[in-house]
Design an enzyme around this catalytic site. Structure first.
Site, PDB file in Angstrom:
ATOM      1  N   ASN A  11      19.641  39.956  35.482  1.00  0.00           N
ATOM      2  CA  ASN A  11      19.838  39.558  34.080  1.00  0.00           C
ATOM      3  C   ASN A  11      21.271  39.165  33.783  1.00  0.00           C
ATOM      4  O   ASN A  11      22.205  39.795  34.284  1.00  0.00           O
ATOM      5  CB  ASN A  11      19.608  40.779  33.174  1.00  0.00           C
ATOM      6  CG  ASN A  11      18.276  40.764  32.531  1.00  0.00           C
ATOM      7  OD1 ASN A  11      17.309  40.409  33.181  1.00  0.00           O
ATOM      8  ND2 ASN A  11      18.231  41.165  31.269  1.00  0.00           N
ATOM      9  N   LYS A  23      21.406  39.172  14.448  1.00  0.00           N
ATOM     10  CA  LYS A  23      22.535  39.916  14.997  1.00  0.00           C
ATOM     11  C   LYS A  23      23.070  40.866  13.930  1.00  0.00           C
ATOM     12  O   LYS A  23      22.932  40.613  12.723  1.00  0.00           O
ATOM     13  CB  LYS A  23      23.653  38.956  15.402  1.00  0.00           C
ATOM     14  CG  LYS A  23      23.237  37.967  16.475  1.00  0.00           C
ATOM     15  CD  LYS A  23      23.531  38.495  17.846  1.00  0.00           C
ATOM     16  CE  LYS A  23      23.310  37.408  18.879  1.00  0.00           C
ATOM     17  NZ  LYS A  23      23.341  37.921  20.237  1.00  0.00           N
ATOM     18  N   GLY A  35      12.909  37.971  17.973  1.00  0.00           N
ATOM     19  CA  GLY A  35      12.121  37.602  16.792  1.00  0.00           C
ATOM     20  C   GLY A  35      10.953  36.699  17.179  1.00  0.00           C
ATOM     21  O   GLY A  35       9.822  36.882  16.718  1.00  0.00           O
ATOM     22  N   GLY A  40      15.368  34.153  16.967  1.00  0.00           N
ATOM     23  CA  GLY A  40      15.977  34.316  18.292  1.00  0.00           C
ATOM     24  C   GLY A  40      14.916  34.774  19.285  1.00  0.00           C
ATOM     25  O   GLY A  40      13.713  34.725  19.003  1.00  0.00           O
ATOM     26  N   LYS A  68      20.344  53.760  23.725  1.00  0.00           N
ATOM     27  CA  LYS A  68      20.475  52.345  24.090  1.00  0.00           C
ATOM     28  C   LYS A  68      21.936  51.902  23.961  1.00  0.00           C
ATOM     29  O   LYS A  68      22.435  51.126  24.776  1.00  0.00           O
ATOM     30  CB  LYS A  68      19.566  51.491  23.192  1.00  0.00           C
ATOM     31  CG  LYS A  68      19.627  50.025  23.556  1.00  0.00           C
ATOM     32  CD  LYS A  68      18.410  49.230  23.183  1.00  0.00           C
ATOM     33  CE  LYS A  68      18.490  47.843  23.803  1.00  0.00           C
ATOM     34  NZ  LYS A  68      18.220  46.772  22.881  1.00  0.00           N
TER      35      LYS A  68
END
Ligand code: KPL
Length: 319
Positions: free
Chosen positions: A255, A77, A12, A9, A188
């Site tokens: 974003n 994920k 990665g 992804g 986060k």
């Protein structure tokens, strides 16, 4: 050093491209999709602003072809963590360092329940990346990456992780080993709790939440519920997580959140790993979290709408 990144992804691929810049790193991508791995194999494209770099990265769906690795980065994920590790067994030796990078907190429970080949380190990153196509990643901004073990490990393992932090930093991905990684995971989490689900509900870019009064109210309430849960669990989250979330909303104003990207691509979202997992912790502690409950309900409804119409298990570009 032999480095394997599980999951091609955005993150990665960014890690793979960054680490492959050094000729003495032998970098592999492990993908569950053999066809896609064959297409990526040998050439990973990295766009940084106006510049393009082609990096030599091998890709395969067969971990046995790679064999024992020094460093494994699990970049799948949350729901694919167990499958990712199980498929990667041939990579592990007692000295392999495994670092997992997932959003939310549910992967921590998955890892705790698994019989793992090595004790994993946890990663939290603020690096930005967008996948243009399989094998082509765009650098979306440099942010700090933190890595650390959840519990005490032998001094040698800590030193190994220090060396990994240096390796990342030398590859222009500033990284620190920390002793309190759980605090960073939760810091986060609270940001994602406040932003991601709301961008799905309002179908908007992150920054638009700041100008919608109703959305702002929900964002603040969702983060405060999360802070109450973190405090009850003894986790040291930032003193003012609402301001931090609003600042990140502003900094990433244009974003499209990862959750809204999932919805637009008709993929399952990470609502269960983010607001859903928080809600689970709240319920376990007897803390009411009505706003997060509502966010989970609404995102699940939206998700059910498109997953129902797709063939069973269909997921166009599951990574
Ligand atoms: O982490 C993010 C995500 O989209 O998952 C934020 C910080 C909200 C940036 O979009």
């Amino acid at each position: 050093m032999k480095i394997v990144i599980i999951g091609p992804g955005a993150l990665g691929s960014l890690f793979a491209a960054g680490l492959a810049a050094r000729a003495d790193n032998d970098v592999w991508l492990l993908d569950h999709d053999a066809e896609r791995a064959a297409r990526i194999n040998g050439k990973l494209l990295l766009t940084v602003g106006e510049q393009e770099f082609c990096r030599l990265v091998s890709a395969t769906a067969d971990a046995a072809r790679i064999g024992p690795a020094d460093l494994v980065l699990l970049c799948v994920k949350s729901r694919d963590v167990a499958a990712g590790i199980n498929a990667a067994q041939p990579l592990f030796t007692p000295t392999t360092i495994l670092i997992t990078f997932q959003n939310g907190i549910s992967h921590l429970d998955t890892l705790a329940q698994m019989k793992l080949p090595v004790q994993p380190a946890i990663g939290v990153t603020a690096m930005g990346a967008t996948l243009k196509a399989p094998g082509h990643v765009c650098h979306g901004g440099r942010g700090l990456t933190r890595i650390g073990f959840l519990s005490r490990v032998a001094r040698e393992k800590e030193k190994q992780l220090d060396r990994v932090a240096d390796l990342f930093s030398q590859a222009d991905m500033p990284t620190e080993r920390v002793g309190n990684i759980l605090d960073f995971v939760w810091a986060k989490l609270l940001v994602n709790v406040g932003i991601n689900a709301l961008t799905v509900i309002y179908d908007c870019a992150n920054g638009e939440l700041l100008v919608r009064k109703e959305a702002m109210g929900k964002l603040i309430a969702a983060v405060l519920e999360g802070q109450a849960v973190a405090r009850a669990m003894g986790i040291a989250v930032p003193a003012d997580p609402v301001s931090q979330t609003l600042a990140i909303c502003e900094a990433t104003a244009r974003n499209i959140s990862s959750m809204l990207q999932d919805v637009r691509r008709r993929r399952p979202t990470e609502i269960g790993a983010i607001n859903g997992a928080l809600l689970g912790k709240a319920e376990g502690l007897g803390i009411d979290a009505p706003v997060n409950r509502e966010l989970v309900r609404r995102v699940r409804m939206i998700e059910a709408g498109y997953l129902r119409t797709a063939p069973h298990g269909f997921c166009p570009d599951r990574l």
